[in-house]
Design a protein around this motif. Structure first.
Motif, mmCIF file in Angstrom:
data_model
loop_
_atom_site.group_PDB
_atom_site.id
_atom_site.type_symbol
_atom_site.label_atom_id
_atom_site.label_comp_id
_atom_site.label_asym_id
_atom_site.label_seq_id
_atom_site.Cartn_x
_atom_site.Cartn_y
_atom_site.Cartn_z
ATOM 1 N N VAL A 226 30.574 37.835 49.002
ATOM 2 C CA VAL A 226 31.913 38.393 48.761
ATOM 3 C C VAL A 226 32.968 37.300 48.833
ATOM 4 C CG1 VAL A 226 33.622 40.030 49.615
ATOM 5 C CG2 VAL A 226 31.206 40.649 49.620
ATOM 6 N N CYS A 227 32.742 36.294 49.680
ATOM 7 C CA CYS A 227 33.749 35.254 49.907
ATOM 8 C C CYS A 227 33.710 34.131 48.881
ATOM 9 C CB CYS A 227 33.566 34.654 51.303
ATOM 10 S SG CYS A 227 33.768 35.847 52.648
ATOM 11 N N THR A 228 32.643 34.010 48.127
ATOM 12 C CA THR A 228 32.519 32.891 47.197
ATOM 13 C C THR A 228 33.251 33.167 45.891
ATOM 14 O OG1 THR A 228 30.412 33.805 46.402
ATOM 15 C CG2 THR A 228 30.314 32.110 48.105
ATOM 16 N N VAL A 229 33.609 32.098 45.225
ATOM 17 C CA VAL A 229 34.303 32.171 43.936
ATOM 18 C C VAL A 229 33.452 31.446 42.907
ATOM 19 C CG1 VAL A 229 36.357 31.503 42.638
ATOM 20 C CG2 VAL A 229 36.571 32.285 45.014
ATOM 21 N N ARG A 230 33.115 32.110 41.826
ATOM 22 C CA ARG A 230 32.287 31.541 40.774
ATOM 23 C C ARG A 230 33.154 31.302 39.538
ATOM 24 N NH1 ARG A 230 29.206 34.862 43.912
ATOM 25 N NH2 ARG A 230 27.083 34.126 44.397
ATOM 26 N N ILE A 231 33.591 30.069 39.391
ATOM 27 C CA ILE A 231 34.548 29.786 38.324
ATOM 28 C C ILE A 231 33.909 29.873 36.951
ATOM 29 C CG2 ILE A 231 35.965 28.333 39.813
ATOM 30 C CD1 ILE A 231 34.762 25.899 38.440
ATOM 31 N N TRP A 232 32.582 29.779 36.845
ATOM 32 C CA TRP A 232 31.958 29.891 35.526
ATOM 33 C C TRP A 232 32.004 31.317 34.984
ATOM 34 C CZ3 TRP A 232 29.386 28.310 39.961
ATOM 35 C CH2 TRP A 232 28.534 29.228 40.557
ATOM 36 N N GLN A 233 32.376 32.276 35.843
ATOM 37 C CA GLN A 233 32.560 33.647 35.379
ATOM 38 C C GLN A 233 34.004 33.925 34.952
ATOM 39 O OE1 GLN A 233 31.178 36.271 38.451
ATOM 40 N NE2 GLN A 233 29.098 35.470 38.430
ATOM 41 N N TRP A 234 34.874 32.961 35.170
ATOM 42 C CA TRP A 234 36.272 33.130 34.787
ATOM 43 C C TRP A 234 36.428 32.956 33.283
ATOM 44 C CZ3 TRP A 234 39.521 29.854 38.799
ATOM 45 C CH2 TRP A 234 39.276 30.338 40.081
ATOM 46 N N SER A 235 37.538 33.447 32.766
ATOM 47 C CA SER A 235 37.891 33.188 31.375
ATOM 48 C C SER A 235 38.387 31.755 31.233
ATOM 49 C CB SER A 235 38.974 34.167 30.910
ATOM 50 O OG SER A 235 40.188 33.910 31.595
ATOM 51 N N HIS A 236 38.459 31.280 30.000
ATOM 52 C CA HIS A 236 38.921 29.911 29.780
ATOM 53 C C HIS A 236 40.343 29.721 30.294
ATOM 54 C CE1 HIS A 236 39.902 26.101 27.927
ATOM 55 N NE2 HIS A 236 40.921 26.674 27.307
ATOM 56 N N LYS A 237 41.195 30.713 30.110
ATOM 57 C CA LYS A 237 42.586 30.587 30.558
ATOM 58 C C LYS A 237 42.663 30.462 32.076
ATOM 59 C CE LYS A 237 44.305 31.048 26.396
ATOM 60 N NZ LYS A 237 43.031 31.117 25.651
ATOM 61 N N GLN A 238 41.816 31.204 32.798
ATOM 62 C CA GLN A 238 41.816 31.112 34.257
ATOM 63 C C GLN A 238 41.323 29.746 34.723
ATOM 64 O OE1 GLN A 238 39.342 34.619 34.807
ATOM 65 N NE2 GLN A 238 41.041 35.722 35.732
ATOM 66 N N ARG A 239 40.246 29.264 34.099
ATOM 67 C CA ARG A 239 39.748 27.929 34.462
ATOM 68 C C ARG A 239 40.772 26.857 34.099
ATOM 69 N NH1 ARG A 239 34.729 30.020 32.403
ATOM 70 N NH2 ARG A 239 35.153 29.002 30.406
ATOM 71 N N TRP A 240 41.432 27.037 32.948
ATOM 72 C CA TRP A 240 42.450 26.070 32.534
ATOM 73 C C TRP A 240 43.573 25.992 33.574
ATOM 74 C CZ3 TRP A 240 47.652 26.541 31.758
ATOM 75 C CH2 TRP A 240 48.292 25.463 31.151
ATOM 76 N N ALA A 241 43.999 27.143 34.079
ATOM 77 C CA ALA A 241 45.071 27.152 35.076
ATOM 78 C C ALA A 241 44.642 26.390 36.330
ATOM 79 C CB ALA A 241 45.442 28.595 35.429
ATOM 80 N N LEU A 242 43.388 26.547 36.736
ATOM 81 C CA LEU A 242 42.889 25.816 37.898
ATOM 82 C C LEU A 242 42.890 24.312 37.637
ATOM 83 C CD1 LEU A 242 41.428 25.639 40.663
ATOM 84 C CD2 LEU A 242 39.278 25.926 39.400
ATOM 85 N N PHE A 243 42.388 23.897 36.479
ATOM 86 C CA PHE A 243 42.311 22.470 36.176
ATOM 87 C C PHE A 243 43.704 21.860 35.990
ATOM 88 C CE2 PHE A 243 37.982 23.610 34.450
ATOM 89 C CZ PHE A 243 37.295 23.028 35.503
ATOM 90 N N ALA A 244 44.604 22.590 35.352
ATOM 91 C CA ALA A 244 45.958 22.074 35.147
ATOM 92 C C ALA A 244 46.685 21.906 36.481
ATOM 93 C CB ALA A 244 46.742 23.009 34.224
ATOM 94 N N THR A 245 46.542 22.900 37.364
ATOM 95 C CA THR A 245 47.167 22.797 38.684
ATOM 96 C C THR A 245 46.569 21.640 39.484
ATOM 97 O OG1 THR A 245 47.520 25.193 38.680
ATOM 98 C CG2 THR A 245 47.687 24.062 40.797
ATOM 99 N N SER A 246 45.239 21.488 39.409
ATOM 100 C CA SER A 246 44.581 20.401 40.135
ATOM 101 C C SER A 246 45.024 19.046 39.604
ATOM 102 C CB SER A 246 43.064 20.542 40.024
ATOM 103 O OG SER A 246 42.630 21.787 40.551
ATOM 104 N N ALA A 247 45.136 18.926 38.282
ATOM 105 C CA ALA A 247 45.586 17.657 37.701
ATOM 106 C C ALA A 247 47.004 17.327 38.148
ATOM 107 C CB ALA A 247 45.515 17.732 36.177
ATOM 108 N N ALA A 248 47.860 18.340 38.229
ATOM 109 C CA ALA A 248 49.224 18.107 38.714
ATOM 110 C C ALA A 248 49.220 17.627 40.163
ATOM 111 C CB ALA A 248 50.044 19.392 38.582
ATOM 112 N N ALA A 249 48.331 18.204 40.990
ATOM 113 C CA ALA A 249 48.232 17.769 42.381
ATOM 114 C C ALA A 249 47.757 16.326 42.474
ATOM 115 C CB ALA A 249 47.280 18.694 43.137
#
Length: 434
Positions: A226-249
């Motif tokens: 329940v606590c884990t997050v599987r990013i390969w199940q996300w949509s491309h837009k959701q993964r993109w938001a994660l990568f864009a935010t990480s790149a900004a950091a």
């Protein structure tokens, strides 16, 4: 066509393909050649994986009746098995041109889906469902396409619709069970997967998924799931938001942490540990799945008829996962020390649909390979912007970084349009889109 042909059809529907083939051959020997008999014989030989014989039979059917749609449909399966994708598409399109049927559009969608042509597959499967809204194979295929795109809720609803249409459909039971397993509902997943195995012990016997679901029913794996997050199940837009935010950091802290800037501070140790923990959080589900699968397989050993000797060596399966995990952690340390590498890693993740489209569309004649030079050019821009952002006061690097991520926001659409370009120019796509 006489009783031999009718008996062959019944045997074909019962999946007794060897006996059905004998009846069709006998029918051809007792009377004049009929294109439908040749086509049914070819379909039987395809299911028996006798593709050379199937090719001869289907050619005989087409020679007898060039305007008969069914032989072209059967021929597409032969060509699909031989990975002659473009010819397989042409064959099923010819069948659709001669006689638009739900099964023909479904086959076109299946070929497109296997080549990562998502928009083409969805267009074809929607047309199939317009002809027959209760066609379960098309409903399940559309659900799988939506699940692949990260739309799990819509896919889940389609799988439930398929079961409502036919509760005895093993494929529908398996699809809904897999959907529950991805959503973290292991209990319902296990019941559905076992029901699918009961209905079809040959093709729906997914022992790996059953073991995984059973493993996740046991504490503490149930809580960890329940606590884990599987990013390969996300949509491309959701993964993109994660990568864009990480790149900004990475870009913000790069001047404090980056070795290329010649600066070191006490913050670097905390930042590296943060990168390790963050990467571990997203990679941990891989190890967790392996642990749940191994535990479930161990407890259900008798149900799967697995000899006890296998269990002695089964822990060795963890070594491959541990090696991969160690390699990923090494990468996490490197990108923590040098944030420029982290920006490039985030850019590659955001542009990944282009690489996936290139890898899944095959030979040098395919439009999908055009995704590869687009990816190379895009990554060249991304790497250049990543290097520039690490220099103090480099506004150009930041601007290029923003441009890069604005482009990759639509990276999945770009890849899909490239691989489906030839289909979009055809009249069939225009007709199906209306």
């Amino acid at each position: 066509m006489g009783s031999l042909f009718e008996r062959g059809k019944v045997l074909f529907e019962l999946k007794r393909y060897d006996l059905a083939a004998s009846e069709f051959v006998s029918e051809l020997g007792d009377g004049p050649s009929q294109p439908l008999v040749f086509a049914m014989l070819a379909a039987t030989q395809v299911n028996l994986k006798r593709f050379a014989d199937a090719e001869k039979s289907v050619r005989s059917a087409i020679a007898l009746a060039p305007d008969f749609a069914y032989p072209h449909y059967v021929r597409s399966f032969i060509l699909q098995h031989r990975r002659r994708w473009r010819e397989a598409e042409d064959a099923v399109r010819e069948a659709i041109r001669l006689e638009p049927q739900c099964d023909f559009f479904h086959q076109l969608a299946a070929i497109a889906a296997s080549r990562n042509k998502t928009s083409e597959a969805l267009s074809a499967v929607d047309h199939a469902l317009q002809l027959n809204p209760l066609h379960n194979p098309s409903i399940l295929l559309k659900g799988n396409l939506l699940a692949r795109a990260g739309q799990l809720r819509e896919a889940h609803a389609l799988f439930q619709t398929a079961i409502s249409n036919n509760p005895e459909d093993a494929a529908a039971q398996h699809a809904l069970g897999s959907s529950h397993l991805q959503s973290g509902n292991a209990s319902q997943a296990l019941d559905l997967l076992r029901e699918a195995r009961r209905l079809d012990p040959v093709t729906a016997n997914d022992s790996a998924a059953i073991a995984l679901a059973y493993g996740y029913m046991i504490w503490p794996l149930r809580w960890l799931n329940v606590c884990t997050v599987r990013i390969w199940q996300w949509s491309h837009k959701q993964r993109w938001a994660l990568f864009a935010t990480s790149a900004a950091a990475f870009a913000l802290v790069g001047r404090e942490v980056g070795l290329s800037s010649g600066r070191k501070s006490d913050f670097v140790d905390y930042w590296v540990w943060f990168c390790i923990v963050a990467v571990s959080f997203f990679v941990f589900p891989i190890m967790l799945d392996r642990a749940a699968n191994l535990l479930g397989t161990s407890l259900l050993r008798r149900e799967f008829s697995i000899p006890w000797r296998w269990m002695i060596l089964s822990p060795l399966l963890f070594f491959r996962s541990a090696w991969s995990y160690a390699s990923i952690l090494t990468g996490a340390i490197l990108i923590g020390i040098e944030p420029t590498l982290g920006i490039i890693a985030c850019q590659f993740g955001a542009a990944f649909p282009l690489l996936a489209a290139s890898a899944k569309t095959g030979t040098g004649r395919e439009m999908g390979l055009l995704c590869l030079p687009v990816l190379v050019l895009l990554m060249a821009l991304g790497c250049y912007s990543a290097v520039l952002t690490n220099f103090q006061g480099s506004f150009i690097g930041v601007a290029l970084l923003v441009v890069f991520f604005l482009i990759t926001l639509f990276c999945d659409t770009i890849a899909d349009r490239i691989v489906s370009w030839r289909f979009r120019r055809s009249s069939l796509y225009i007709d199906a889109s209306r």
